[in-house]
Design a protein around this motif. Structure first.
Motif, PDB file in Angstrom:
ATOM      1  N   ARG A   1       0.809  -1.215   0.000  1.00 52.16           N
ATOM      2  CA  ARG A   1       0.000   0.000   0.000  1.00 52.16           C
ATOM      3  C   ARG A   1       0.846   1.270   0.000  1.00 52.16           C
ATOM      4  O   ARG A   1       0.484   2.260  -0.625  1.00 52.16           O
ATOM      5  N   HIS A   2       1.980   1.271   0.674  1.00 47.78           N
ATOM      6  CA  HIS A   2       2.718   2.520   0.871  1.00 47.78           C
ATOM      7  C   HIS A   2       4.115   2.555   0.295  1.00 47.78           C
ATOM      8  O   HIS A   2       4.699   3.618   0.194  1.00 47.78           O
ATOM      9  N   ILE A   3       4.690   1.418  -0.041  1.00 51.18           N
ATOM     10  CA  ILE A   3       6.081   1.413  -0.463  1.00 51.18           C
ATOM     11  C   ILE A   3       6.165   1.002  -1.921  1.00 51.18           C
ATOM     12  O   ILE A   3       5.460   0.111  -2.371  1.00 51.18           O
ATOM     13  N   SER A   4       7.054   1.658  -2.677  1.00 51.27           N
ATOM     14  CA  SER A   4       7.166   1.410  -4.107  1.00 51.27           C
ATOM     15  C   SER A   4       7.740   0.022  -4.372  1.00 51.27           C
ATOM     16  O   SER A   4       8.325  -0.621  -3.497  1.00 51.27           O
ATOM     17  N   LYS A   5       7.605  -0.434  -5.607  1.00 49.92           N
ATOM     18  CA  LYS A   5       8.086  -1.763  -5.984  1.00 49.92           C
ATOM     19  C   LYS A   5       9.592  -1.871  -5.825  1.00 49.92           C
ATOM     20  O   LYS A   5      10.113  -2.910  -5.468  1.00 49.92           O
ATOM     21  N   ALA A   6      10.332  -0.802  -6.119  1.00 53.84           N
ATOM     22  CA  ALA A   6      11.787  -0.855  -6.015  1.00 53.84           C
ATOM     23  C   ALA A   6      12.207  -1.137  -4.581  1.00 53.84           C
ATOM     24  O   ALA A   6      13.099  -1.955  -4.326  1.00 53.84           O
ATOM     25  N   VAL A   7      11.585  -0.501  -3.630  1.00 50.14           N
ATOM     26  CA  VAL A   7      11.918  -0.731  -2.231  1.00 50.14           C
ATOM     27  C   VAL A   7      11.433  -2.105  -1.807  1.00 50.14           C
ATOM     28  O   VAL A   7      12.096  -2.804  -1.044  1.00 50.14           O
ATOM     29  N   LEU A   8      10.275  -2.515  -2.321  1.00 48.64           N
ATOM     30  CA  LEU A   8       9.716  -3.817  -1.960  1.00 48.64           C
ATOM     31  C   LEU A   8      10.638  -4.951  -2.415  1.00 48.64           C
ATOM     32  O   LEU A   8      10.845  -5.925  -1.700  1.00 48.64           O
ATOM     33  N   LEU A   9      11.240  -4.804  -3.600  1.00 50.54           N
ATOM     34  CA  LEU A   9      12.111  -5.844  -4.121  1.00 50.54           C
ATOM     35  C   LEU A   9      13.500  -5.811  -3.469  1.00 50.54           C
ATOM     36  O   LEU A   9      14.144  -6.833  -3.323  1.00 50.54           O
ATOM     37  N   HIS A  10      13.971  -4.639  -3.067  1.00 58.16           N
ATOM     38  CA  HIS A  10      15.335  -4.494  -2.570  1.00 58.16           C
ATOM     39  C   HIS A  10      15.348  -3.954  -1.145  1.00 58.16           C
ATOM     40  O   HIS A  10      16.131  -3.077  -0.817  1.00 58.16           O
ATOM     41  N   THR A  11      14.482  -4.460  -0.310  1.00 54.16           N
ATOM     42  CA  THR A  11      14.436  -3.980   1.066  1.00 54.16           C
ATOM     43  C   THR A  11      15.649  -4.507   1.830  1.00 54.16           C
ATOM     44  O   THR A  11      16.116  -5.619   1.586  1.00 54.16           O
ATOM     45  N   ASP A  12      16.188  -3.716   2.738  1.00 53.45           N
ATOM     46  CA  ASP A  12      17.389  -4.097   3.459  1.00 53.45           C
ATOM     47  C   ASP A  12      17.083  -4.668   4.844  1.00 53.45           C
ATOM     48  O   ASP A  12      17.981  -5.002   5.582  1.00 53.45           O
ATOM     49  N   ARG A  13      15.806  -4.767   5.194  1.00 54.35           N
ATOM     50  CA  ARG A  13      15.471  -5.319   6.506  1.00 54.35           C
ATOM     51  C   ARG A  13      14.835  -6.685   6.304  1.00 54.35           C
ATOM     52  O   ARG A  13      14.172  -6.926   5.289  1.00 54.35           O
ATOM     53  N   PRO A  14      15.029  -7.591   7.247  1.00 52.55           N
ATOM     54  CA  PRO A  14      14.414  -8.911   7.095  1.00 52.55           C
ATOM     55  C   PRO A  14      12.902  -8.835   7.242  1.00 52.55           C
ATOM     56  O   PRO A  14      12.386  -8.117   8.093  1.00 52.55           O
ATOM     57  N   LEU A  15      12.185  -9.534   6.370  1.00 58.43           N
ATOM     58  CA  LEU A  15      10.737  -9.512   6.422  1.00 58.43           C
ATOM     59  C   LEU A  15      10.195 -10.531   7.402  1.00 58.43           C
ATOM     60  O   LEU A  15       9.137 -10.350   7.980  1.00 58.43           O
ATOM     61  N   GLN A  16      10.936 -11.634   7.607  1.00 58.93           N
ATOM     62  CA  GLN A  16      10.477 -12.669   8.531  1.00 58.93           C
ATOM     63  C   GLN A  16      11.621 -13.043   9.448  1.00 58.93           C
ATOM     64  O   GLN A  16      12.788 -12.983   9.072  1.00 58.93           O
ATOM     65  N   GLY A  17      11.281 -13.430  10.664  1.00 63.96           N
ATOM     66  CA  GLY A  17      12.288 -13.887  11.600  1.00 63.96           C
ATOM     67  C   GLY A  17      12.992 -12.776  12.345  1.00 63.96           C
ATOM     68  O   GLY A  17      13.943 -13.029  13.072  1.00 63.96           O
ATOM     69  N   ALA A  18      12.576 -11.545  12.158  1.00 58.19           N
ATOM     70  CA  ALA A  18      13.220 -10.443  12.862  1.00 58.19           C
ATOM     71  C   ALA A  18      12.721 -10.406  14.305  1.00 58.19           C
ATOM     72  O   ALA A  18      11.596 -10.772  14.599  1.00 58.19           O
ATOM     73  N   ARG A  19      13.563  -9.949  15.198  1.00 54.96           N
ATOM     74  CA  ARG A  19      13.155  -9.831  16.592  1.00 54.96           C
ATOM     75  C   ARG A  19      12.215  -8.644  16.740  1.00 54.96           C
ATOM     76  O   ARG A  19      12.466  -7.574  16.202  1.00 54.96           O
ATOM     77  N   VAL A  20      11.162  -8.863  17.470  1.00 54.55           N
ATOM     78  CA  VAL A  20      10.181  -7.807  17.675  1.00 54.55           C
ATOM     79  C   VAL A  20      10.215  -7.440  19.149  1.00 54.55           C
ATOM     80  O   VAL A  20      10.093  -8.312  20.014  1.00 54.55           O
ATOM     81  N   TYR A  21      10.404  -6.182  19.440  1.00 50.40           N
ATOM     82  CA  TYR A  21      10.440  -5.711  20.810  1.00 50.40           C
ATOM     83  C   TYR A  21       9.128  -5.019  21.125  1.00 50.40           C
ATOM     84  O   TYR A  21       8.591  -4.284  20.299  1.00 50.40           O
ATOM     85  N   ARG A  22       8.629  -5.232  22.315  1.00 45.04           N
ATOM     86  CA  ARG A  22       7.367  -4.615  22.712  1.00 45.04           C
ATOM     87  C   ARG A  22       7.591  -3.143  22.978  1.00 45.04           C
ATOM     88  O   ARG A  22       8.563  -2.748  23.604  1.00 45.04           O
ATOM     89  N   ALA A  23       6.664  -2.356  22.516  1.00 44.68           N
ATOM     90  CA  ALA A  23       6.763  -0.911  22.709  1.00 44.68           C
ATOM     91  C   ALA A  23       5.917  -0.492  23.901  1.00 44.68           C
ATOM     92  O   ALA A  23       5.091  -1.248  24.404  1.00 44.68           O
ATOM     93  N   SER A  24       6.134   0.701  24.325  1.00 45.08           N
ATOM     94  CA  SER A  24       5.353   1.271  25.418  1.00 45.08           C
ATOM     95  C   SER A  24       3.909   1.464  24.982  1.00 45.08           C
ATOM     96  O   SER A  24       3.605   1.515  23.786  1.00 45.08           O
ATOM     97  N   SER A  25       3.002   1.573  25.933  1.00 46.32           N
ATOM     98  CA  SER A  25       1.592   1.722  25.583  1.00 46.32           C
ATOM     99  C   SER A  25       1.213   3.175  25.319  1.00 46.32           C
ATOM    100  O   SER A  25       0.064   3.468  25.038  1.00 46.32           O
ATOM    101  N   TYR A  26       2.193   4.091  25.464  1.00 39.06           N
ATOM    102  CA  TYR A  26       1.890   5.493  25.173  1.00 39.06           C
ATOM    103  C   TYR A  26       1.908   5.691  23.676  1.00 39.06           C
ATOM    104  O   TYR A  26       2.823   5.191  23.032  1.00 39.06           O
ATOM    105  N   PRO A  27       1.025   6.312  23.004  1.00 39.20           N
ATOM    106  CA  PRO A  27      -0.138   7.068  23.438  1.00 39.20           C
ATOM    107  C   PRO A  27      -1.421   6.243  23.448  1.00 39.20           C
ATOM    108  O   PRO A  27      -2.506   6.814  23.464  1.00 39.20           O
TER     109      PRO A  27
END
Length: 118
Positions: free
Chosen positions: A38-64
């Motif tokens: 929805r928001h990112i162009s095809k070029a970025v979608l094909l050549h993204t530098d971050r892992p799409l799966q298996g990345a560590r997810v950290y819990r964020a604060s509940s603010y706001p």
């Protein structure tokens, strides 16, 4: 507005070859889409530098405790009013009431569009 009144029939011969027009219509609906499509162009979608799966997810604060307006997330895509400006009229066929335009017209096939000079 060039002497037109509400209810007047406007034919294709009111435009001429070489005119520049603006075409407005409702874009094709694509339903509920993910954030990457929805928001990112095809070029970025094909050549993204971050892992799409298996990345560590950290819990964020509940603010706001809500989602800020304008945050790019998954959601409904398409079905928006789109205006394409400075489209060139290639040919006008008054006998068939056709205007041939160079470029893509917003919306699905056989949809209603608004054509303005400019």
């Amino acid at each position: 507005m060039d002497g037109f009144k509400i209810g007047d029939l406007i034919k294709a011969d009111s435009f001429s070859e070489g005119d520049f027009i603006a075409v407005s219509g409702i874009s094709k609906g694509k339903g509920f889409q993910g954030g990457m499509k929805r928001h990112i162009s095809k070029a970025v979608l094909l050549h993204t530098d971050r892992p799409l799966q298996g990345a560590r997810v950290y819990r964020a604060s509940s603010y706001p405790s809500r989602v800020w307006k304008g945050i790019r997330m998954a959601g409904h895509m398409g079905c928006d009013r789109v205006t394409i400006q400075k489209m060139k009229v290639i040919d006008v066929r008054p006998d068939q009431n056709l205007i041939l335009v160079k470029g893509a017209i917003p919306g699905p096939a056989n949809s209603i569009v608004e054509i303005r000079k400019g």
